[in-house]
Design an enzyme around this catalytic site. Sequence first.
Site, short mmCIF file in Angstrom:
data_model
loop_
_atom_site.label_atom_id
_atom_site.label_comp_id
_atom_site.label_asym_id
_atom_site.label_seq_id
_atom_site.Cartn_x
_atom_site.Cartn_y
_atom_site.Cartn_z
NE ARG A 46 37.65 2.23 5.92
CZ ARG A 46 37.96 2.07 7.45
NH1 ARG A 46 37.41 1.01 8.04
NH2 ARG A 46 38.70 2.89 7.96
CE1 TYR A 98 31.96 -12.58 -14.65
CE2 TYR A 98 32.36 -12.51 -12.43
CZ TYR A 98 32.52 -12.06 -13.70
OH TYR A 98 33.20 -10.82 -13.73
CG ASP A 170 26.15 -15.77 -8.31
OD1 ASP A 170 25.21 -15.02 -8.39
OD2 ASP A 170 27.32 -15.79 -8.83
CE LYS A 195 26.89 -8.84 -14.21
NZ LYS A 195 27.83 -8.73 -13.04
#
Length: 384
Positions: A46, A98, A170, A195
Amino acid sequence: MKFATKAIHAGVEPDPTTGAIMTPIYQTSTYVQESPGKHKGYEYSRTHNPTRTALQNALAALENGKHGICYASGLAATDAVLKLFRPGDEIISTNDLYGGTYRIMRKVFEPFGLKFQFVDMTDAANVQAAVTENTKMIWIETPTNPLLKIIDIEAVVKLAREKGIMTVVDNTFATPYLQNPLDMGADVVMHSVTKYLGGHSDTVMGALVLNDDELAAQLAFIQNASGAVPGPQDCFLVLRGLKTLHIRMQRHCENAAKIAQWLEENPRVGKVFYPGLPSHATHDLATRQMRDYGGMVSFELKGDDYDEAIKVMESLEVFSLGESLGGVESLCTHPASMTHASIPKEERLKAGLKDTLIRLSVGIEDAEDLIEDLNQSIAALQTA
């Protein structure tokens, strides 16, 4: 290194144990220590994982940044940024963005006391007017989703720096192949790695890239403490995807330009949103700020008839109707009911997002086949 060379080599070294040229998938949760606290840089996956480390280094290099930090999704990366702030802090965001970003801001963090303003950032004066003494961050998305507006990064960064306000960009639609916000003065770049960076519709991931050591330490702490980390298999898939980012993006851009031009000339199409078209409101800014215009195209049919828009989307054969974008295959999305459904209709309409808008993620197939698919779908309206 030039971009193509970085895409293939940056952040990646042959495996020291075997010489493997591809970074191995370190599918392990823990690491053996010689003595308590004495280890080889890895304790628990982690916190750190060698496959993830290689990817984070590669992403930092592509964005000309110092630190890359990966998260389980783009929204997990956004979540980490928003956790930097405290009740009463104000954040200004673009109003065309978004839907998931809008949702996490309004529905998750606003109840905890953060305050948000959504403004049209195509005019930096609107941002200036929204700034208050409590403004701590400006969230820039450019090109915007789904109307492909271009925001002047340098202009917004300039006014933010004058007031000591953090800027986050972004960069999902553009990717580092088309623009590098850190080079324009932004503090943090966010990517939905799902993406274009992954590029093959086979993994979900997010990332932040930045230069500031102290801020990077804060975000890495949140990454570890909150635990929204990607697994090594996903990191391996993205490392593979990055190696072809430059050639994929080149074809995405070429195909999108052809499709946008064809749509603009089609008598059944009312309006086309593509920054590469001279008719686009921010075309000149896109030409200055970006190296090319991207692979996303949105359009409206003449008459703005909802049923006709739905029929066009249902009739497509090469374009697949689905959420997401940026894969090698072409996708068609209905933002109002899919990616932006979480934004109230009145807010969508205020930003210019109609229920009849169709968004295309143009893939890397032959452009002629994609145009023919759109042609047969739109032509079907005449026989309905």
